[in-house]
Design a protein around this motif. Sequence first.
Motif, PDB file in Angstrom:
ATOM      1  N   GLU A  41       0.854  -1.196   0.000  1.00 37.84           N
ATOM      2  CA  GLU A  41       0.000   0.000   0.000  1.00 37.84           C
ATOM      3  C   GLU A  41       0.892   1.250   0.000  1.00 37.84           C
ATOM      4  O   GLU A  41       1.769   1.391   0.844  1.00 37.84           O
ATOM      5  N   ALA A  42       0.629   2.162  -0.954  1.00 40.69           N
ATOM      6  CA  ALA A  42       1.480   3.336  -1.131  1.00 40.69           C
ATOM      7  C   ALA A  42       1.491   4.228   0.111  1.00 40.69           C
ATOM      8  O   ALA A  42       2.535   4.767   0.489  1.00 40.69           O
ATOM      9  N   ALA A  49     -10.097   6.149  -1.693  1.00 34.54           N
ATOM     10  CA  ALA A  49     -11.544   6.364  -1.815  1.00 34.54           C
ATOM     11  C   ALA A  49     -12.286   5.761  -0.622  1.00 34.54           C
ATOM     12  O   ALA A  49     -13.305   6.294  -0.153  1.00 34.54           O
ATOM     13  N   THR A  50     -11.762   4.662  -0.115  1.00 35.47           N
ATOM     14  CA  THR A  50     -12.408   3.946   0.987  1.00 35.47           C
ATOM     15  C   THR A  50     -12.587   4.854   2.213  1.00 35.47           C
ATOM     16  O   THR A  50     -13.577   4.755   2.936  1.00 35.47           O
ATOM     17  N   MET A  56     -22.927   3.259   1.877  1.00 38.02           N
ATOM     18  CA  MET A  56     -24.248   2.755   1.493  1.00 38.02           C
ATOM     19  C   MET A  56     -24.078   1.438   0.750  1.00 38.02           C
ATOM     20  O   MET A  56     -23.150   1.286  -0.050  1.00 38.02           O
ATOM     21  N   VAL A 187       4.138   0.793  -5.128  1.00 36.07           N
ATOM     22  CA  VAL A 187       4.682  -0.050  -6.199  1.00 36.07           C
ATOM     23  C   VAL A 187       4.978   0.861  -7.383  1.00 36.07           C
ATOM     24  O   VAL A 187       4.078   1.541  -7.892  1.00 36.07           O
ATOM     25  N   TRP A 346     -16.046   2.267  -8.845  1.00 37.28           N
ATOM     26  CA  TRP A 346     -16.848   3.493  -8.970  1.00 37.28           C
ATOM     27  C   TRP A 346     -17.623   3.805  -7.686  1.00 37.28           C
ATOM     28  O   TRP A 346     -17.021   3.900  -6.628  1.00 37.28           O
ATOM     29  N   ARG A 347     -18.956   3.905  -7.772  1.00 37.33           N
ATOM     30  CA  ARG A 347     -19.746   4.335  -6.602  1.00 37.33           C
ATOM     31  C   ARG A 347     -20.073   3.192  -5.661  1.00 37.33           C
ATOM     32  O   ARG A 347     -20.708   3.413  -4.624  1.00 37.33           O
ATOM     33  N   LEU A 351     -19.768  -1.855  -1.316  1.00 31.90           N
ATOM     34  CA  LEU A 351     -20.769  -2.910  -1.536  1.00 31.90           C
ATOM     35  C   LEU A 351     -20.159  -4.130  -2.223  1.00 31.90           C
ATOM     36  O   LEU A 351     -20.421  -5.272  -1.846  1.00 31.90           O
TER      37      LEU A 351
HETATM   38  C1  LIG Z   1     -17.322  10.483  -1.666  1.00 31.65           C
HETATM   39  C2  LIG Z   1     -17.445   9.013  -1.947  1.00 31.65           C
HETATM   40  C3  LIG Z   1     -18.515   8.308  -1.441  1.00 31.65           C
HETATM   41  C4  LIG Z   1     -18.635   6.943  -1.698  1.00 31.65           C
HETATM   42  N1  LIG Z   1     -19.697   6.262  -1.153  1.00 31.65           N
HETATM   43  C5  LIG Z   1     -19.806   4.929  -1.384  1.00 31.65           C
HETATM   44  C6  LIG Z   1     -20.870   4.203  -0.802  1.00 31.65           C
HETATM   45  O1  LIG Z   1     -21.719   4.764  -0.101  1.00 31.65           O
HETATM   46  N2  LIG Z   1     -20.951   2.860  -1.043  1.00 31.65           N
HETATM   47  C7  LIG Z   1     -20.035   2.206  -1.825  1.00 31.65           C
HETATM   48  O2  LIG Z   1     -20.163   0.991  -2.006  1.00 31.65           O
HETATM   49  N3  LIG Z   1     -19.003   2.876  -2.384  1.00 31.65           N
HETATM   50  C8  LIG Z   1     -18.885   4.224  -2.190  1.00 31.65           C
HETATM   51  N4  LIG Z   1     -17.874   4.924  -2.764  1.00 31.65           N
HETATM   52  C9  LIG Z   1     -16.979   4.216  -3.689  1.00 31.65           C
HETATM   53  C10 LIG Z   1     -15.911   3.467  -2.930  1.00 31.65           C
HETATM   54  O3  LIG Z   1     -15.301   4.331  -2.008  1.00 31.65           O
HETATM   55  C11 LIG Z   1     -14.870   2.936  -3.898  1.00 31.65           C
HETATM   56  O4  LIG Z   1     -15.457   2.256  -4.985  1.00 31.65           O
HETATM   57  C12 LIG Z   1     -13.956   1.961  -3.161  1.00 31.65           C
HETATM   58  O5  LIG Z   1     -13.457   2.551  -1.975  1.00 31.65           O
HETATM   59  C13 LIG Z   1     -12.813   1.558  -4.061  1.00 31.65           C
HETATM   60  O6  LIG Z   1     -11.913   0.805  -3.277  1.00 31.65           O
HETATM   61  P1  LIG Z   1     -10.453   0.498  -3.798  1.00 31.65           P
HETATM   62  O7  LIG Z   1      -9.808  -0.326  -2.782  1.00 31.65           O
HETATM   63  O8  LIG Z   1     -10.526   0.011  -5.214  1.00 31.65           O
HETATM   64  O9  LIG Z   1      -9.793   1.953  -3.932  1.00 31.65           O
HETATM   65  P2  LIG Z   1      -9.106   2.855  -2.810  1.00 31.65           P
HETATM   66  O10 LIG Z   1      -9.870   2.866  -1.554  1.00 31.65           O
HETATM   67  O11 LIG Z   1      -8.849   4.171  -3.478  1.00 31.65           O
HETATM   68  O12 LIG Z   1      -7.764   2.108  -2.524  1.00 31.65           O
HETATM   69  C14 LIG Z   1      -6.720   2.022  -3.487  1.00 31.65           C
HETATM   70  C15 LIG Z   1      -5.430   2.009  -2.709  1.00 31.65           C
HETATM   71  O13 LIG Z   1      -4.376   1.715  -3.613  1.00 31.65           O
HETATM   72  C16 LIG Z   1      -3.250   2.456  -3.216  1.00 31.65           C
HETATM   73  N5  LIG Z   1      -2.368   2.558  -4.377  1.00 31.65           N
HETATM   74  C17 LIG Z   1      -2.582   3.198  -5.550  1.00 31.65           C
HETATM   75  N6  LIG Z   1      -1.519   3.053  -6.370  1.00 31.65           N
HETATM   76  C18 LIG Z   1      -0.611   2.307  -5.687  1.00 31.65           C
HETATM   77  C19 LIG Z   1       0.695   1.836  -5.991  1.00 31.65           C
HETATM   78  N7  LIG Z   1       1.294   2.104  -7.157  1.00 31.65           N
HETATM   79  N8  LIG Z   1       1.334   1.095  -5.051  1.00 31.65           N
HETATM   80  C20 LIG Z   1       0.758   0.794  -3.875  1.00 31.65           C
HETATM   81  N9  LIG Z   1      -0.470   1.241  -3.528  1.00 31.65           N
HETATM   82  C21 LIG Z   1      -1.151   1.976  -4.432  1.00 31.65           C
HETATM   83  C22 LIG Z   1      -3.808   3.782  -2.760  1.00 31.65           C
HETATM   84  O14 LIG Z   1      -2.925   4.437  -1.869  1.00 31.65           O
HETATM   85  C23 LIG Z   1      -5.113   3.361  -2.090  1.00 31.65           C
HETATM   86  O15 LIG Z   1      -4.980   3.189  -0.686  1.00 31.65           O
HETATM   87  C24 LIG Z   1     -17.688   6.280  -2.504  1.00 31.65           C
HETATM   88  C25 LIG Z   1     -16.592   6.984  -2.984  1.00 31.65           C
HETATM   89  C26 LIG Z   1     -16.474   8.335  -2.711  1.00 31.65           C
HETATM   90  C27 LIG Z   1     -15.267   9.080  -3.232  1.00 31.65           C
END
Ligand SMILES: Cc1cc2nc3c(=O)[nH]c(=O)nc-3n(C[C@H](O)[C@H](O)[C@H](O)COP(=O)(O)OP(=O)(O)OC[C@H]3O[C@@H](n4cnc5c(N)ncnc54)[C@H](O)[C@@H]3O)c2cc1C
Length: 393
Positions: A41-42, A49-50, A56, A187, A346-347, A351
């Motif tokens: 994790e960077a 986004a999490t 929801m 990474v 995405w959103r 979930l």
């Molecule tokens: C305002 C907002 C409200 C939301 N509300 C909801 C909701 O109500 N319900 C729902 O289901 N979803 C919701 N979402 C969407 C949800 O947050 C995201 O779809 C979800 O968090 C994506 O998770 P992820 O792990 O793919 O991404 P992230 O949580 O963004 O995690 C990606 C991780 O990868 C790391 N990373 C990136 N590049 C590298 C690299 N090169 N090397 C190492 N680490 C790296 C980043 O540091 C980050 O920690 C919302 C999003 C936003 C912005």
Amino acid sequence: MSGTPDKKRSATDVVVVGGGVIGMSIGWRAAQAGLAVTIAEAATAGSGATHAAAGMLAPVTEADFGEQDLIALNLAAAERFGPFAEELEAASGRPTGYRRAGTLAVAIDRDQAEALERMHRFRLSLGLEGERLSGRECRRLEPALAPRVLGGVLAPGDHHVDPRAVVYALRSALSAVGAELLEGAPVRELVTGDGRVLGVRLADGRELAADRIVIAGGASAGAIEGLPAEARVPVRPVKGQILRLRATAAGPQPLGRVVRTEDFYAVPREDGTLVVGATMEERGFDTTVTAGAVLDLLRYAYEVVPGIAELELAELGAGLRPTAPDNRPIVGDGALEGLVWATGHWRNGVLLAPLTAAAVAGLLTGQPLPYELEPFSPGRFARSPQPAGSASA
Ligand SMILES: Cc1cc2nc3c(=O)[nH]c(=O)nc-3n(C[C@H](O)[C@H](O)[C@H](O)COP(=O)(O)OP(=O)(O)OC[C@H]3O[C@@H](n4cnc5c(N)ncnc54)[C@H](O)[C@@H]3O)c2cc1C
């Protein structure tokens, strides 16, 4: 980038790039399946986004026209969420904030009422659950709603969870199952050779050898170096600004369930926090919080729940939703052997986390992608290999 990572220094079965809710859930499931897992994790786990997410779990109130396969996926994910939260709480000894409370979508003017009715009829036509309520019935469920609320639709199966609590729980569960979580470990590039992945190289030069690499880097997933152009997937950030209000002695938690209109949503937490979101903006990797967005969100929420005026304004933030060109998840095997993508959620990434995690852990242990995820495989972005030295337009 081709090369041979130093297997003696660090070798594992799977490296998961990215420790958001998606990468951590995948890491947990893969380690439970008996694989040696390292999550790189960077920054800090769960800080992307999490960290911003409202939590929801809304397959019905998020269902839109022309997205039947996505609706089916979200419904399948919602079914998994309860058992996932229960298992995670047991494995970690920590709460997740999962609440089966339903969601109330309301309207405060005729335009909103007509749009709500249209969506309600569409959702009923798909067999989704929803109950039309008068303004008075809405206020009976949620006494803090303004008298101007004309009516609403209750989606009894759309629940909510606290994504930050899920991350804390996953942290413990990962450690209990022996998965390694490296934080502050960006990474820089994938190490590849002979048409397959060999490992990753971190920004500090360290190399981790692995047979399988899962890219779960959220909105930055497409930016990792070392992949040929045709093996990349297109992901962009969609900015969401979001507020956290907190109950005070003068203003208790006003809501018992998620309340939303087409302009905003409000998600209550047990600790008295009320999460109010969110904007949808195409601003690249900008996470600035703007006065205009705060003004709009507070105004929309105040019109529906006037009692929010008494709450403390506890936190302003923004997150970047990982988004594919067609706004649909990207989950499945990549164009190189050993490469798996898990991004574009995405959103609905919170979930979808349990479903994506089970599917990716299945892929890593030789099972096929479940049928619900077939329309969302990275193959839909497949491009022909570029001749060496050719520039892309
Ligand atoms: C305002 C907002 C409200 C939301 N509300 C909801 C909701 O109500 N319900 C729902 O289901 N979803 C919701 N979402 C969407 C949800 O947050 C995201 O779809 C979800 O968090 C994506 O998770 P992820 O792990 O793919 O991404 P992230 O949580 O963004 O995690 C990606 C991780 O990868 C790391 N990373 C990136 N590049 C590298 C690299 N090169 N090397 C190492 N680490 C790296 C980043 O540091 C980050 O920690 C919302 C999003 C936003 C912005």
